[in-house]
Design a protein around this motif. Structure first.
Motif, PDB file in Angstrom:
ATOM      1  N   ASP A  60       1.017   4.234  -2.721  1.00  0.00           N
ATOM      2  CA  ASP A  60       0.865   5.646  -2.351  1.00  0.00           C
ATOM      3  C   ASP A  60       2.017   6.487  -2.884  1.00  0.00           C
ATOM      4  OD1 ASP A  60      -1.476   5.070  -1.032  1.00  0.00           O
ATOM      5  OD2 ASP A  60      -0.568   4.969   0.964  1.00  0.00           O
TER       6      ASP A  60
ATOM      7  N   GLU B  88       0.834  -1.208   0.000  1.00  0.00           N
ATOM      8  CA  GLU B  88       0.000   0.000   0.000  1.00  0.00           C
ATOM      9  C   GLU B  88       0.865   1.253   0.000  1.00  0.00           C
ATOM     10  OE1 GLU B  88      -3.822   1.718  -0.139  1.00  0.00           O
ATOM     11  OE2 GLU B  88      -3.214  -0.397  -0.243  1.00  0.00           O
ATOM     12  N   THR B  89       1.956   1.232   0.737  1.00  0.00           N
ATOM     13  CA  THR B  89       2.857   2.390   0.772  1.00  0.00           C
ATOM     14  C   THR B  89       3.525   2.607  -0.576  1.00  0.00           C
ATOM     15  OG1 THR B  89       3.293   1.975   3.125  1.00  0.00           O
ATOM     16  CG2 THR B  89       4.823   3.415   1.980  1.00  0.00           C
TER      17      THR B  89
END
Length: 479
Positions: A462, A458-459
């Motif tokens: 992002d 997820e990072t």
């Protein structure tokens, strides 16, 4: 006598103009605020190089993504709707151009009239003769052909300002299309990165399910050997089912993301071509932010707001000119007779006219005042919208720059966390096999490792999305 009549006419005209021009409301002025800070952050070096000048084909390097963006630009419905808005604005320019030149037309007609004998017109016709012994025909025909022209002389620049305002709105619609284009490029890229992230999360969950099923087999064997309890078996079984349920949740998210991307591409659902295997190895592109004042030239939404402000100012001038007299000129020339053969008899059949009129509102100007006040209010509204666009753009870039920096640091820490937890999973499994660790320790370690891996992916997503967003916020993607 003629000189006295002329003087009286001129004096009356001056009085008329003075009466028409009195008590005109003043224009509400407000100075424009175009100032921006010198830099986005005191921690960043000031450099005029900006990534906004890069075409999107140069900024993105993934061939699959480039193909998707190219398809979206060709097929996206919202972008095509915006193109029609440009056509509407272009037609409005032509509409405003028309009154600046005389309206010239041709008229051909024929008619028949029978008047009552005992009327003033009928009695006059009976005593009128074109030639001795030949009275006017009864009923009376009428044949004619003529050219006519009408023209409002633009003495107060009302019509020219209206045309300039229409031109400004046309240019604003073009900038609106550019803004939709840069937003579309960013939306496609962000959805694509989200899809890659979901693929990797699905792969991690599937690997975790396999690991948990292996642990479940081990604990079942230990139970048979009386080294574990049914409670441990059920706990591992529940954990496997939880991970399998998460797998289907991610599959649903993949389907919805693919369909959202297909919608942006203007096509019905179909598989999205992509390579997800190297997702965690992707490096976000280096972004040059430039200086804040460059946003005024690069951001389509700011340029659109500026053009709309200029058009609103011209609208105020147009509304103000309604208080002044308007000068119109009209004329016609042609032929007219009650018999077609008489049309060729010149100059008897010739007709012509020339007239000028000066008209201005004197009483009950409430509607004109209301329109003027509305134009004034729209001008101030456009000013605030312009200032807000600049402020919003600056804050968006500042936020994304900070986000990119923080995500870079966060990703490094999460990567170290995942590395440590991967080692912990192996250690806990070895200890569990030798009965030196409790089954709850194994379960918690596996769960922590799964969550950390999902958060790492997820990072990474992002990071890629933040770079795409700052490219859009700087004004890139439409060139």
């Amino acid at each position: 006598m003629k000189k006295e009549q002329l003087k009286s006419t001129v004096a009356l005209l001056i009085l008329f103009l003075a009466a028409a021009g009195c008590k005109i409301p003043a224009v509400i002025q407000r100075s424009e605020n175009r100032k921006t800070p010198g830099a986005y952050s005191s921690n960043l070096p000031v450099d005029t190089v900006t990534s906004a000048n890069l075409p999107w084909r140069s900024f993105f390097t993934d061939e699959d993504l480039l193909a998707l963006i190219d398809t979206a630009i060709k097929n996206n419905q919202e972008l095509n709707i915006t193109m029609q808005e440009i056509s509407l604005a272009r037609n409005d320019i032509r509409l405003r151009q028309a009154p600046l030149v005389p309206i010239v037309g041709a008229r051909v007609g024929a008619g028949l009239e029978k008047v009552g004998r005992y009327t003033s017109q009928g009695a006059g016709d009976a005593s009128t003769e074109i030639e001795p012994g030949r009275p006017v025909p009864d009923p009376l025909a009428d044949f004619g052909a003529s050219l006519y022209a009408n023209w409002e002389i633009d003495i107060w620049k009302k019509l020219r300002n209206a045309k300039k305002a229409a031109l400004g709105r046309y240019l604003a619609s073009v900038e609106g299309k550019n803004f939709v284009l840069t937003s579309l490029v960013a939306e496609v890229a962000n959805a694509y990165y989200e899809l890659l992230a979901l693929d990797n999360q699905l792969n991690v969950v599937q690997q975790n399910v396999a690991l948990q099923q292996n642990a479940l087999k081990i604990v079942a064997i230990q139970k048979e050997a009386a080294r574990a309890t049914e409670l441990a078996v059920q706990k591992f079984q529940a954990e496997v089912r939880s991970s399998q349920s998460l797998e289907y949740e991610i599959r649903q998210q993949i389907t919805e993301t693919e369909n959202r991307l297909n919608l942006l591409l203007g096509r019905y659902p179909q598989p999205i071509r992509r390579n997800s295997s190297t997702f965690l190895e992707l490096m976000p592109a280096e972004v040059a932010s430039g200086i804040p004042s460059q946003l005024l030239a690069n951001r389509p939404d700011i340029r659109k707001a500026e053009l709309e402000l200029s058009a609103a100012k011209l609208d105020v001038k147009v509304a103000r000119a309604e208080f002044y007299p308007s000068l119109g000129v009209s004329g016609s020339i042609g032929l007219q007779a009650f018999k077609p053969s008489y049309l060729a008899k010149l100059p008897e059949s010739m007709l012509y006219s020339l007239a000028g009129d000066l008209a201005a509102p004197l009483i009950n100007r409430a509607a004109i005042k209301a329109e003027f006040s509305s134009a004034n209010a729209r001008q101030i509204q456009a000013m605030y919208n312009y200032e807000r666009s600049i402020l919003t753009a600056y804050l968006e870039v500042a936020n994304e720059l900070s986000k990119i920096d923080n995500l870079k640091k966060s990703y490094g820490l999460r990567f170290e966390q995942v590395t440590a937890l991967n080692r912990s999973v192996g250690i806990s499994n070895d200890l569990f096999r030798s009965a030196r660790a409790d089954y709850l320790e194994v379960l918690m370690t596996q769960r922590d490792a799964l969550e950390a891996k999902l958060e790492l992916i997820e990072t990474k997503k992002d990071q890629l999305v933040a770079v795409t967003n700052i490219y859009r916020d700087l004004g890139g993607g439409w060139k």
